[in-house]
Design a protein around this motif. Structure first.
Motif, mmCIF file in Angstrom:
data_model
loop_
_atom_site.group_PDB
_atom_site.id
_atom_site.type_symbol
_atom_site.label_atom_id
_atom_site.label_comp_id
_atom_site.label_asym_id
_atom_site.label_seq_id
_atom_site.Cartn_x
_atom_site.Cartn_y
_atom_site.Cartn_z
ATOM 1 N N THR A 45 -27.001 -38.730 49.188
ATOM 2 C CA THR A 45 -26.618 -39.063 50.559
ATOM 3 C C THR A 45 -25.215 -38.537 50.843
ATOM 4 N N THR A 46 -24.909 -38.429 52.110
ATOM 5 C CA THR A 46 -23.620 -37.899 52.540
ATOM 6 C C THR A 46 -22.985 -38.874 53.522
ATOM 7 N N GLN A 47 -21.688 -39.037 53.427
ATOM 8 C CA GLN A 47 -20.963 -39.871 54.386
ATOM 9 C C GLN A 47 -20.626 -39.028 55.614
ATOM 10 N N ILE A 68 -18.452 -44.921 59.785
ATOM 11 C CA ILE A 68 -18.915 -44.083 58.674
ATOM 12 C C ILE A 68 -20.254 -44.608 58.180
ATOM 13 N N LYS A 70 -23.807 -43.596 55.579
ATOM 14 C CA LYS A 70 -24.333 -42.751 54.504
ATOM 15 C C LYS A 70 -25.774 -42.396 54.839
ATOM 16 N N THR A 82 -18.879 -34.356 58.434
ATOM 17 C CA THR A 82 -18.853 -35.262 57.296
ATOM 18 C C THR A 82 -17.456 -35.846 57.126
ATOM 19 N N VAL A 83 -17.400 -36.977 56.434
ATOM 20 C CA VAL A 83 -16.120 -37.623 56.165
ATOM 21 C C VAL A 83 -15.268 -36.736 55.264
#
Length: 213
Positions: A45-47, A68, A70, A82-83
């Motif tokens: 997963t991506t933040q 934010i 995920k 993305t963060v």
């Protein structure tokens, strides 16, 4: 005697060169590798940033306006902010984003990239409930006539998008005023500002199809 030799052969400890043992090990290793790959994929997963509240076109966006989350984006990750990449300074919303919507990379930019700018229209008439941010409306104007009457209304802005709606307050002796922010191109801007400067009567009509007529 022959039977004893057969039993002993069956009970003999298998050798590392035994094909059956090698095949079994390969099957076990393959199963373990498959499980590891599945777990790794599920946890990839991506933040990314999402809108904390509705964001209007032209609004300066900071991290305070964002939350934010995920999520798993896979091949479309490049299309979102993305963060890890962070938010650029002086970012301006180039398109409307609803609450909890992920922030597309193309939705933020600099103010000079705006092809439409929000203009406030003060209305004393009641708006239909469908006239909300993101909806399309036709803006009509009636210019002041030679006498106290107004000329016949003409459509000035077809299918203009609403950026924001702010209910106004009622002051003593005046009607309740609602301020509608509509998005106007530079080409259309002089017509609308000219009508407002000449105290034209401006009306907003909901356009359910969004089609420019």
């Amino acid at each position: 005697m022959g039977e004893s030799i057969g039993v002993a052969a069956r009970l003999r400890k298998p050798s590392w060169k035994d094909p059956r043992l090698l095949i079994g090990l390969l099957l076990v290793l393959g199963s373990v590798a498959g499980v590891i790959a599945l777990v790794g994929t599920a946890d990839r997963t991506t933040q990314v940033f999402a809108a904390r509240e509705d964001i209007a076109i032209g609004q300066v966006v900071t991290e305070a306006d964002l939350s934010i989350v995920k999520v798993r984006l896979d091949d479309v990750e490049a299309g979102y902010i993305t963060v890890e990449q962070g938010l650029a300074e002086s970012s301006v919303a180039l398109q409307r984003m609803a609450k909890n919507q992920l922030i597309p990379r193309a939705s933020l930019g600099v103010a000079d990239a705006l092809d439409r700018k929000p203009v406030a229209i003060a209305l004393e008439e009641e708006l239909p409930p469908q006239a909300v941010p993101g909806a399309r409306v036709d803006v009509w104007v009636s210019m002041p006539g030679a006498s106290s009457a107004f000329d016949a209304p003409e459509m000035l802005l077809p299918s203009a998008e609403i950026a924001a709606v702010t209910p106004g307050s009622t002051t003593l002796g005046s009607a309740r005023t609602t301020v509608v922010m509509v998005l106007v191109t530079d080409e259309q801007m002089p017509k609308l500002l000219g009508a407002q400067a000449n105290r034209a009567k401006v009306s907003v009509v909901w356009n359910p199809t969004g089609v420019v007529r």
